[in-house]
Design an enzyme around this catalytic site. Structure first.
Site, PDB file in Angstrom:
ATOM      1  N   ARG A 236       0.845  -1.194   0.000  1.00 61.69           N
ATOM      2  CA  ARG A 236       0.000   0.000   0.000  1.00 61.69           C
ATOM      3  C   ARG A 236       0.883   1.247   0.000  1.00 61.69           C
ATOM      4  O   ARG A 236       1.892   1.306   0.701  1.00 61.69           O
ATOM      5  CB  ARG A 236      -0.917   0.019   1.240  1.00 61.69           C
ATOM      6  CG  ARG A 236      -2.064  -1.000   1.190  1.00 61.69           C
ATOM      7  CD  ARG A 236      -3.074  -0.682   0.104  1.00 61.69           C
ATOM      8  NE  ARG A 236      -4.197  -1.605   0.097  1.00 61.69           N
ATOM      9  CZ  ARG A 236      -4.289  -2.687  -0.696  1.00 61.69           C
ATOM     10  NH1 ARG A 236      -3.320  -2.966  -1.540  1.00 61.69           N
ATOM     11  NH2 ARG A 236      -5.365  -3.452  -0.659  1.00 61.69           N
ATOM     12  N   GLU A 265      -5.745   6.188  -6.824  1.00 59.84           N
ATOM     13  CA  GLU A 265      -5.555   5.430  -8.075  1.00 59.84           C
ATOM     14  C   GLU A 265      -6.706   5.716  -9.040  1.00 59.84           C
ATOM     15  O   GLU A 265      -7.859   5.511  -8.670  1.00 59.84           O
ATOM     16  CB  GLU A 265      -5.478   3.939  -7.756  1.00 59.84           C
ATOM     17  CG  GLU A 265      -4.242   3.619  -6.913  1.00 59.84           C
ATOM     18  CD  GLU A 265      -4.129   2.148  -6.546  1.00 59.84           C
ATOM     19  OE1 GLU A 265      -5.021   1.354  -6.887  1.00 59.84           O
ATOM     20  OE2 GLU A 265      -3.134   1.802  -5.898  1.00 59.84           O
ATOM     21  N   HIS A 283      -1.465  -1.043 -10.108  1.00 60.28           N
ATOM     22  CA  HIS A 283      -2.148  -1.956  -9.175  1.00 60.28           C
ATOM     23  C   HIS A 283      -2.574  -3.242  -9.894  1.00 60.28           C
ATOM     24  O   HIS A 283      -3.751  -3.617  -9.887  1.00 60.28           O
ATOM     25  CB  HIS A 283      -3.351  -1.287  -8.500  1.00 60.28           C
ATOM     26  CG  HIS A 283      -3.651  -1.864  -7.146  1.00 60.28           C
ATOM     27  ND1 HIS A 283      -4.003  -1.110  -6.056  1.00 60.28           N
ATOM     28  CD2 HIS A 283      -3.630  -3.156  -6.700  1.00 60.28           C
ATOM     29  CE1 HIS A 283      -4.213  -1.889  -5.016  1.00 60.28           C
ATOM     30  NE2 HIS A 283      -3.982  -3.155  -5.383  1.00 60.28           N
TER      31      HIS A 283
HETATM   32  N1  LIG Z   1      -0.745  -5.053  -5.310  1.00 59.00           N
HETATM   33  C1  LIG Z   1      -1.786  -5.845  -5.178  1.00 59.00           C
HETATM   34  O1  LIG Z   1      -2.543  -6.089  -6.115  1.00 59.00           O
HETATM   35  C2  LIG Z   1      -2.072  -6.481  -3.854  1.00 59.00           C
HETATM   36  C3  LIG Z   1      -1.603  -5.936  -2.676  1.00 59.00           C
HETATM   37  N2  LIG Z   1      -1.839  -6.562  -1.482  1.00 59.00           N
HETATM   38  C4  LIG Z   1      -1.276  -5.952  -0.264  1.00 59.00           C
HETATM   39  O2  LIG Z   1      -0.303  -6.856   0.264  1.00 59.00           O
HETATM   40  C5  LIG Z   1      -0.459  -6.956   1.673  1.00 59.00           C
HETATM   41  C6  LIG Z   1      -0.047  -8.343   2.136  1.00 59.00           C
HETATM   42  O3  LIG Z   1      -0.942  -9.311   1.607  1.00 59.00           O
HETATM   43  P1  LIG Z   1      -0.928 -10.841   2.121  1.00 59.00           P
HETATM   44  O4  LIG Z   1       0.471 -11.332   2.200  1.00 59.00           O
HETATM   45  O5  LIG Z   1      -1.921 -11.584   1.309  1.00 59.00           O
HETATM   46  O6  LIG Z   1      -1.507 -10.622   3.594  1.00 59.00           O
HETATM   47  P2  LIG Z   1      -1.330 -11.583   4.849  1.00 59.00           P
HETATM   48  O7  LIG Z   1      -2.357 -11.148   5.837  1.00 59.00           O
HETATM   49  O8  LIG Z   1      -1.268 -13.011   4.442  1.00 59.00           O
HETATM   50  O9  LIG Z   1       0.125 -11.187   5.410  1.00 59.00           O
HETATM   51  C7  LIG Z   1       0.419  -9.975   6.026  1.00 59.00           C
HETATM   52  C8  LIG Z   1       1.557 -10.233   7.018  1.00 59.00           C
HETATM   53  O10 LIG Z   1       2.018  -8.963   7.515  1.00 59.00           O
HETATM   54  C9  LIG Z   1       2.330  -9.138   8.883  1.00 59.00           C
HETATM   55  N3  LIG Z   1       2.357  -7.834   9.526  1.00 59.00           N
HETATM   56  C10 LIG Z   1       1.360  -7.161  10.138  1.00 59.00           C
HETATM   57  N4  LIG Z   1       1.825  -5.972  10.595  1.00 59.00           N
HETATM   58  C11 LIG Z   1       3.133  -5.914  10.251  1.00 59.00           C
HETATM   59  C12 LIG Z   1       4.157  -4.945  10.430  1.00 59.00           C
HETATM   60  N5  LIG Z   1       3.921  -3.788  11.046  1.00 59.00           N
HETATM   61  N6  LIG Z   1       5.383  -5.218   9.955  1.00 59.00           N
HETATM   62  C13 LIG Z   1       5.646  -6.375   9.312  1.00 59.00           C
HETATM   63  N7  LIG Z   1       4.723  -7.326   9.109  1.00 59.00           N
HETATM   64  C14 LIG Z   1       3.482  -7.088   9.567  1.00 59.00           C
HETATM   65  C15 LIG Z   1       1.269 -10.086   9.416  1.00 59.00           C
HETATM   66  O11 LIG Z   1       1.696 -10.713  10.612  1.00 59.00           O
HETATM   67  C16 LIG Z   1       1.131 -11.059   8.236  1.00 59.00           C
HETATM   68  O12 LIG Z   1       1.999 -12.180   8.384  1.00 59.00           O
HETATM   69  C17 LIG Z   1      -1.957  -6.636   1.920  1.00 59.00           C
HETATM   70  O13 LIG Z   1      -2.130  -6.041   3.181  1.00 59.00           O
HETATM   71  C18 LIG Z   1      -2.316  -5.698   0.814  1.00 59.00           C
HETATM   72  O14 LIG Z   1      -2.153  -4.370   1.268  1.00 59.00           O
HETATM   73  C19 LIG Z   1      -2.499  -7.740  -1.418  1.00 59.00           C
HETATM   74  C20 LIG Z   1      -2.974  -8.329  -2.548  1.00 59.00           C
HETATM   75  C21 LIG Z   1      -2.880  -7.710  -3.853  1.00 59.00           C
HETATM   76  O1  LIG Z   2      -6.200  -7.776  -2.528  1.00 58.46           O
HETATM   77  C1  LIG Z   2      -5.774  -6.614  -2.366  1.00 58.46           C
HETATM   78  O2  LIG Z   2      -5.637  -6.091  -1.263  1.00 58.46           O
HETATM   79  C2  LIG Z   2      -5.424  -5.841  -3.539  1.00 58.46           C
HETATM   80  O3  LIG Z   2      -4.745  -4.852  -3.448  1.00 58.46           O
HETATM   81  C3  LIG Z   2      -5.922  -6.330  -4.850  1.00 58.46           C
HETATM   82  O4  LIG Z   2      -6.518  -5.305  -5.507  1.00 58.46           O
HETATM   83  P1  LIG Z   2      -7.543  -5.644  -6.705  1.00 58.46           P
HETATM   84  O5  LIG Z   2      -8.713  -6.270  -6.019  1.00 58.46           O
HETATM   85  O6  LIG Z   2      -6.781  -6.579  -7.604  1.00 58.46           O
HETATM   86  O7  LIG Z   2      -7.814  -4.302  -7.334  1.00 58.46           O
END
Ligand SMILES: NC(=O)C1=CN([C@@H]2O[C@H](COP(=O)(O)OP(=O)(O)OC[C@H]3O[C@@H](n4cnc5c(N)ncnc54)[C@H](O)[C@@H]3O)[C@@H](O)[C@H]2O)C=CC1
Ligand SMILES: O=C(O)C(=O)COP(=O)(O)O
Length: 309
Positions: A236, A265, A283
């Site tokens: 993010r 965005e 994104h």
């Molecule tokens: N660019 C994109 O399209 C996407 C972006 N995302 C972003 O990626 C992030 C991570 O997604 P996932 O791995 O699926 O989530 P997840 O919930 O599986 O993993 C997040 C991890 O971050 C850890 N965490 C929490 N606070 C923290 C901190 N202050 N410092 C370090 N680690 C911390 C948690 O313990 C957890 O292990 C989401 O929060 C979302 O913002 C997710 C999916 C798509």
């Molecule tokens: O799963 C998330 O948090 C994402 O950032 C994915 O974004 P999207 O639903 O692919 O626009």
């Protein structure tokens, strides 16, 4: 009258998806926001009344929108981040919030690797230069033998750790939950954030936004980063202090910033995206056929489990 479900993710309004059709076949009326666009507050205030379910993307959901959503029982994200939702207000109103945990992790992890290579080898610069009639050759760096800092070892961070270790990098990671990733201790270890920032050649962010509103990579951390560090942000935008980042990029303190995410965005200002040391994508981390399919199947199942109960 059929019960209504609002569908707003950019990836689902562009073309019909079989899992959205499945909800229609089960008797729900599907209401879409504008195709392929990020819906704004007024559009959502107009669409949400009467909807019992909402298959939501990453659009900002304000309290005003929820006030207009008297019939709403459940919001189901076809992804994982919930930083766009007013979580406390939804809890008070008894609206259930569900996510598609891990569904898009492979798409985001693979994009992260792509961004690391793009930065280390200046791939966009070389491509744009040739298209403009030139032959630019910037000396690159290899990921093999480099130190990668990973912040957040959930579904995405752990995949990125595996991938960069397979490419010959050493990983220092921070995650307050310290999950056991079963990776060789010669290549992977947990460390403190400030030590990771100071030592990593490449720093990759995979954690949610801090709930207290603080900025994870603040000015102090950005200016204590290893000189020339590559920062990759597929998590993010608000994890990083953008003003301090631009200053650090101008000075070469940060070597490059590769980002898939913006505060707004599409971005209102191009100052960051147009910077010569920045590589930007729109994104698209979770926007692969496979990740969208997995996430939409789970999101539709989640909605139906609440609405058909
Ligand atoms: N660019 C994109 O399209 C996407 C972006 N995302 C972003 O990626 C992030 C991570 O997604 P996932 O791995 O699926 O989530 P997840 O919930 O599986 O993993 C997040 C991890 O971050 C850890 N965490 C929490 N606070 C923290 C901190 N202050 N410092 C370090 N680690 C911390 C948690 O313990 C957890 O292990 C989401 O929060 C979302 O913002 C997710 C999916 C798509
Ligand atoms: O799963 C998330 O948090 C994402 O950032 C994915 O974004 P999207 O639903 O692919 O626009």
């Amino acid at each position: 009258m059929n019960q209504r479900i609002l569908v707003t993710p950019r990836s689902l309004t562009q073309e019909p998806h079989p899992d959205v059709e499945r909800m229609r076949e089960q008797g729900f009326e599907i209401v879409y926001s504008t195709a392929g666009a990020m819906p704004n507050e007024q559009e959502l205030i107009d669409l949400v009344p009467g909807c019992v379910g909402w298959l939501a993307g990453v659009e900002p959901v304000t309290p005003k929108i929820i006030e207009a959503a008297a019939a709403l029982k459940v919001i189901s994200r076809n992804g994982v981040g919930v930083d766009n939702l007013p979580i406390d207000m939804l809890r008070e109103r008894g609206v259930k919030v569900m996510i598609a945990e891990g569904a898009n992790s492979m798409g985001v992890a693979e994009l992260t690797i792509g961004l690391i290579f793009s930065a280390l080898r200046s791939i966009p610069h070389s491509d744009a230069g040739i298209k403009a009639g030139g032959w630019p050759r910037l000396r690159g760096a290899e990921i093999h033998g480099r130190t990668v800092g990973i912040i957040g070892c959930g579904a995405i961070g752990r995949e990125v750790a595996r991938m960069v270790i397979a490419l010959g990098a050493r990983v220092f990671a921070f995650d307050p939950a310290r999950p056991n990733l079963d990776l060789p201790s010669s290549a992977f270890s947990y460390a403190e954030v400030d030590d990771i920032v100071a030592e990593a050649d490449i720093l990759s962010l995979h954690c949610p936004l801090p709930r207290d509103g603080s900025t994870f990579l603040d000015r102090g951390r950005i200016f204590s980063a290893k000189k020339g560090q590559v920062i990759v942000n597929t998590a993010r935008a608000r994890l990083v202090d953008e003003d301090a980042l631009i200053e650090a990029l101008d000075l070469g303190q940060i070597g490059s910033y590769a980002t898939d995410v913006f505060e707004q965005e599409p971005p209102v200002s191009l100052e960051l995206a147009a910077h010569g040391r920045v590589i930007a994508t729109s994104h698209i981390g979770g926007f692969t056929a496979e990740s969208v399919d997995r996430a939409t199947r789970i999101a539709a199942d989640n909605l139906l489990s609440v609405l058909s109960a």
